[in-house]
Write a protein that holds these residues in place. Sequence first.
Motif, PDB file in Angstrom:
ATOM      1  N   ASN A  10      12.274  52.173  32.563  1.00 28.93           N
ATOM      2  CA  ASN A  10      11.807  51.684  31.271  1.00 28.93           C
ATOM      3  C   ASN A  10      12.846  51.966  30.197  1.00 28.93           C
ATOM      4  OD1 ASN A  10       9.741  50.369  29.752  1.00 28.93           O
ATOM      5  ND2 ASN A  10       9.320  52.311  28.744  1.00 28.93           N
ATOM      6  N   ILE A  11      13.046  50.980  29.341  1.00 18.17           N
ATOM      7  CA  ILE A  11      13.963  51.105  28.211  1.00 18.17           C
ATOM      8  C   ILE A  11      13.195  50.680  26.967  1.00 18.17           C
ATOM      9  CG2 ILE A  11      16.098  50.261  27.160  1.00 18.17           C
ATOM     10  CD1 ILE A  11      17.082  49.646  30.057  1.00 18.17           C
ATOM     11  N   LEU A  12      12.845  51.619  26.134  1.00 17.16           N
ATOM     12  CA  LEU A  12      12.159  51.341  24.879  1.00 17.16           C
ATOM     13  C   LEU A  12      12.906  52.103  23.794  1.00 17.16           C
ATOM     14  CD1 LEU A  12       9.820  49.857  23.560  1.00 17.16           C
ATOM     15  CD2 LEU A  12       8.364  51.836  24.008  1.00 17.16           C
ATOM     16  N   ALA A  13      13.819  51.411  23.134  1.00 14.96           N
ATOM     17  CA  ALA A  13      14.766  52.042  22.220  1.00 14.96           C
ATOM     18  C   ALA A  13      14.068  52.928  21.202  1.00 14.96           C
ATOM     19  CB  ALA A  13      15.587  50.971  21.496  1.00 14.96           C
ATOM     20  N   GLY A  14      14.556  54.150  21.095  1.00 19.69           N
ATOM     21  CA  GLY A  14      14.042  55.091  20.114  1.00 19.69           C
ATOM     22  C   GLY A  14      12.689  55.679  20.444  1.00 19.69           C
ATOM     23  N   GLU A  15      12.080  55.243  21.564  1.00 17.30           N
ATOM     24  CA  GLU A  15      10.720  55.679  21.899  1.00 17.30           C
ATOM     25  C   GLU A  15      10.677  56.448  23.213  1.00 17.30           C
ATOM     26  OE1 GLU A  15       6.576  56.070  21.367  1.00 17.30           O
ATOM     27  OE2 GLU A  15       8.141  55.382  19.982  1.00 17.30           O
ATOM     28  N   ASN A  16      11.096  55.816  24.305  1.00 19.17           N
ATOM     29  CA  ASN A  16      11.169  56.521  25.591  1.00 19.17           C
ATOM     30  C   ASN A  16      12.071  55.773  26.555  1.00 19.17           C
ATOM     31  OD1 ASN A  16       9.643  55.027  27.892  1.00 19.17           O
ATOM     32  ND2 ASN A  16       8.296  54.792  26.107  1.00 19.17           N
ATOM     33  N   PHE A  17      12.618  56.532  27.492  1.00 17.05           N
ATOM     34  CA  PHE A  17      13.453  55.994  28.562  1.00 17.05           C
ATOM     35  C   PHE A  17      13.016  56.651  29.868  1.00 17.05           C
ATOM     36  CE2 PHE A  17      15.968  55.719  24.709  1.00 17.05           C
ATOM     37  CZ  PHE A  17      16.538  54.444  24.775  1.00 17.05           C
ATOM     38  N   VAL A  18      12.632  55.819  30.830  1.00 16.85           N
ATOM     39  CA  VAL A  18      12.320  56.308  32.167  1.00 16.85           C
ATOM     40  C   VAL A  18      13.534  56.012  33.031  1.00 16.85           C
ATOM     41  CG1 VAL A  18      10.808  56.110  34.171  1.00 16.85           C
ATOM     42  CG2 VAL A  18       9.847  55.948  31.859  1.00 16.85           C
ATOM     43  N   LEU A  19      14.291  57.051  33.345  1.00 13.51           N
ATOM     44  CA  LEU A  19      15.541  56.889  34.078  1.00 13.51           C
ATOM     45  C   LEU A  19      15.352  57.292  35.532  1.00 13.51           C
ATOM     46  CD1 LEU A  19      18.190  58.301  31.550  1.00 13.51           C
ATOM     47  CD2 LEU A  19      17.162  56.019  31.650  1.00 13.51           C
ATOM     48  N   ASN A  20      14.772  56.406  36.327  1.00 17.57           N
ATOM     49  CA  ASN A  20      14.912  56.537  37.774  1.00 17.57           C
ATOM     50  C   ASN A  20      16.342  56.112  38.060  1.00 17.57           C
ATOM     51  OD1 ASN A  20      12.698  57.502  39.428  1.00 17.57           O
ATOM     52  ND2 ASN A  20      11.490  55.811  38.585  1.00 17.57           N
ATOM     53  N   LEU A  21      17.183  57.066  38.350  1.00 20.65           N
ATOM     54  CA  LEU A  21      18.620  56.817  38.275  1.00 20.65           C
ATOM     55  C   LEU A  21      19.146  55.855  39.332  1.00 20.65           C
ATOM     56  CD1 LEU A  21      19.711  60.416  37.279  1.00 20.65           C
ATOM     57  CD2 LEU A  21      19.886  58.355  35.864  1.00 20.65           C
ATOM     58  N   HIS A  22      18.354  55.580  40.378  1.00 18.25           N
ATOM     59  CA  HIS A  22      18.797  54.564  41.336  1.00 18.25           C
ATOM     60  C   HIS A  22      18.818  53.178  40.695  1.00 18.25           C
ATOM     61  CE1 HIS A  22      14.348  55.159  42.036  1.00 18.25           C
ATOM     62  NE2 HIS A  22      14.376  53.884  41.710  1.00 18.25           N
ATOM     63  N   GLY A  23      18.146  53.023  39.556  1.00 14.40           N
ATOM     64  CA  GLY A  23      18.198  51.753  38.840  1.00 14.40           C
ATOM     65  C   GLY A  23      19.335  51.667  37.849  1.00 14.40           C
ATOM     66  N   PHE A  24      20.041  52.769  37.625  1.00 13.43           N
ATOM     67  CA  PHE A  24      21.122  52.810  36.639  1.00 13.43           C
ATOM     68  C   PHE A  24      22.479  53.139  37.252  1.00 13.43           C
ATOM     69  CE2 PHE A  24      17.288  53.506  34.250  1.00 13.43           C
ATOM     70  CZ  PHE A  24      17.502  52.866  33.046  1.00 13.43           C
ATOM     71  N   VAL A  25      22.476  53.968  38.275  1.00  8.55           N
ATOM     72  CA  VAL A  25      23.730  54.494  38.826  1.00  8.55           C
ATOM     73  C   VAL A  25      23.847  54.087  40.293  1.00  8.55           C
ATOM     74  CG1 VAL A  25      25.115  56.551  39.246  1.00  8.55           C
ATOM     75  CG2 VAL A  25      23.559  56.463  37.266  1.00  8.55           C
ATOM     76  N   GLY A  26      25.004  53.535  40.650  1.00  8.57           N
ATOM     77  CA  GLY A  26      25.242  53.162  42.039  1.00  8.57           C
ATOM     78  C   GLY A  26      26.256  54.075  42.695  1.00  8.57           C
ATOM     79  N   TYR A  27      26.748  53.618  43.841  1.00 11.32           N
ATOM     80  CA  TYR A  27      27.716  54.431  44.597  1.00 11.32           C
ATOM     81  C   TYR A  27      28.774  53.514  45.201  1.00 11.32           C
ATOM     82  CZ  TYR A  27      24.958  52.822  48.624  1.00 11.32           C
ATOM     83  OH  TYR A  27      24.302  52.037  49.550  1.00 11.32           O
ATOM     84  N   PHE A  28      29.946  54.094  45.437  1.00  9.12           N
ATOM     85  CA  PHE A  28      31.038  53.374  46.084  1.00  9.12           C
ATOM     86  C   PHE A  28      30.979  53.626  47.587  1.00  9.12           C
ATOM     87  CE2 PHE A  28      32.446  53.789  41.748  1.00  9.12           C
ATOM     88  CZ  PHE A  28      33.054  52.569  41.483  1.00  9.12           C
ATOM     89  N   LYS A  29      31.399  52.651  48.345  1.00  6.24           N
ATOM     90  CA  LYS A  29      31.382  52.755  49.795  1.00  6.24           C
ATOM     91  C   LYS A  29      32.083  54.036  50.263  1.00  6.24           C
ATOM     92  CE  LYS A  29      32.543  50.243  54.031  1.00  6.24           C
ATOM     93  NZ  LYS A  29      33.173  49.020  54.601  1.00  6.24           N
ATOM     94  N   ASP A  30      31.397  54.760  51.137  1.00 10.61           N
ATOM     95  CA  ASP A  30      31.916  55.993  51.749  1.00 10.61           C
ATOM     96  C   ASP A  30      32.030  57.156  50.771  1.00 10.61           C
ATOM     97  OD1 ASP A  30      32.266  54.708  54.277  1.00 10.61           O
ATOM     98  OD2 ASP A  30      34.124  53.827  53.514  1.00 10.61           O
ATOM     99  N   LEU A  31      31.481  57.019  49.551  1.00  7.63           N
ATOM    100  CA  LEU A  31      31.607  58.099  48.575  1.00  7.63           C
ATOM    101  C   LEU A  31      30.251  58.648  48.119  1.00  7.63           C
ATOM    102  CD1 LEU A  31      34.544  56.887  46.286  1.00  7.63           C
ATOM    103  CD2 LEU A  31      34.606  58.497  48.198  1.00  7.63           C
ATOM    104  N   LYS A  32      29.245  58.529  48.952  1.00 13.36           N
ATOM    105  CA  LYS A  32      27.938  59.061  48.561  1.00 13.36           C
ATOM    106  C   LYS A  32      27.913  60.588  48.528  1.00 13.36           C
ATOM    107  CE  LYS A  32      25.139  56.943  51.499  1.00 13.36           C
ATOM    108  NZ  LYS A  32      25.766  55.880  52.287  1.00 13.36           N
ATOM    109  N   GLU A  33      28.860  61.212  49.190  1.00 16.11           N
ATOM    110  CA  GLU A  33      28.871  62.684  49.237  1.00 16.11           C
ATOM    111  C   GLU A  33      29.771  63.311  48.177  1.00 16.11           C
ATOM    112  OE1 GLU A  33      26.790  64.404  51.224  1.00 16.11           O
ATOM    113  OE2 GLU A  33      26.016  62.425  51.680  1.00 16.11           O
TER     114      GLU A  33
END
Length: 626
Positions: A139-162
């Motif tokens: 959820n993105i509600l500017a100035g009110e609240n942010f629900v950051l399930n980070l799998h929706g915001f941050v990814g990974y590069f191949k072979d670099l999950k560790e």
Amino acid sequence: MRKISLVALISFLLYSCVTKKALVTADKGSIDVKIDLINVKDDKVMVEIDPGSFTADEVAFYIPKTVPGTYSTDNYGKYIEDFKAFDYGGKEISVSKSDDNTWNITEGKKLDKISYWVNDTFDSEAEQESPVFSPAGTNILAGENFVLNLHGFVGYFKDLKEVAYNLEVSAPNDLIATTSLAMVSSSNTNPNSNIDRYSASRYFEVIDNPIFYAKLNTETFQINDISVTLSVYSPTGVYTAASLKDKMQKMMAAQKSFLGEINGTKQYSILLYLAKVDEPDAGGFGALEHHTSTLVVLPEIMGKEALEQAMVDVVSHEFFHTVTPLNVHSEEVQYFDFNAPKMSQHLWMYEGTTEYFANLFQIQQGLIDEADFFERIVGKIQNAKGFDDTMSFTEMSKNILMSPYKENYTNVYEKGALINLALDLELRTWSNGEKGVLWLMKELSNKYGKMTPFKDENLINEIVAMTYPELRNFFDNHVIGDSPIDYTSYFSKVGLKMASVEKPCQRFFLDQQIPFIDADPTDNNAVIIRDGITLNNFFNDLGAQGGDVIKSINGSEVTVQGIAPILQESFTWPADKEIIMVVKREGQELVLKGVAGTPSIKAEALRPNEEASDTQIKLRTAWLKG
């Protein structure tokens, strides 16, 4: 994960270490991420990622297709826009997409950083045919609240999950972060904003720790050696963490007592998002588990007693996931692939055992009485009738992402729990009351644990070997096989019997925790009368049937998004209230007329058998008292 409400999810995991491939140079030991919650644009936030320098020409970047605990294909890459890659001079370099979740950069040696905009999932749920389950969404509600399930915001590069991750979140300074992710520092950049810095040892640790930004509304309490933080977002301010703290504290103390030494969690965060129901917002109610936190989404319109009980049921379920699969799990869970997942066959344990414990601990710890516990069991038997009772649970679990198995997923909370009830009584019978499913999970925890997965195909053989040979038939017939369970035979072991009763309903549209209506699976915003369950006299007297799509009630259009006012009004309906319900049945619209009446339902009830033997009563006591 635990789903409740109109839209009736779960398991998870750790990763073992894998060898890092030589894509990152020696002078860069981590991936740096910046998330900007200050400069929100069109309900989107900017993410920048600096992965360090690459030694390969071909570089692939991924946003997860599936994440632990959801057992669904959600394609979070669909919410990523304007993806760009830059070289060290700030010039854009070529990027191509091979699917919704994969971006390919052909000049990897030149790559300095990537950037993209992230849209949230809450606002678009009503528009999606298969929306992301809200507790796994964003959820993105500017100035009110942010629900950051980070799998929706941050990814990974191949072979670099560790590789280690450093996160830098710029946020308004009046929004406070709640998370179990390790915060390195927090500093003011100007009078209106902060920069919060977090660290994670690997990608899984990033997505295993959602971050909740909202106005300060938290309470922290201690349960023996566990520090628990409760954070609440209530859009109208009707609920606070302080108002819900006592119930949560009592519940978690009871859980800790129930589990004993089996749980080793030292920190736990409960993130509660209360959704609006009169405008587009989260609509998938329930929770998603993580190792040291859970994110819960419920409707703010709920009364306090109902909300507290929902929190007890849902949060207890998620906390019991610290036993399985977060502790006891297979290689499929340990080495979970976010973009090409191979599913384990043991949902009967991951979700079924967890849901069973979420009910069993309440009777053993005195939070509910026997009548309430028995009613919950009967409710699960009734709910399970709405699914294919001859479907192999192990087969369903292995293929849960595809039809016809995925349509039966919710049965993991119904028949999955009942499988564990029957297994519990099997173990109690063969051990003269001394051993049950909790004992079994303690033994499996001692044998395996967080970093030692079992082989998926060997678990049932190992359970039989460590318990009783007689359990082989139970698993072959009712878990691996397709034979329905005769629950009455198990109830008779503990001196219980089924009886037919007429009982009052709490509501016209709800009996205890069992709704008579649900979201129509063919139309995400339509409301359907549930098929395959016993309806109350309100629906029966009107002539309504399971499978009917409700179009309107007394002239008010009925939709998932718009039904809340009708439900709220129904709480005050007198018995002589005239009802006109328009339904769609087999393509035809029908007008049903009648009066509201006093809601009641013909139901089966579980009752003590007056002729129970001393042996049966002793076994029942061992089962219900622990």
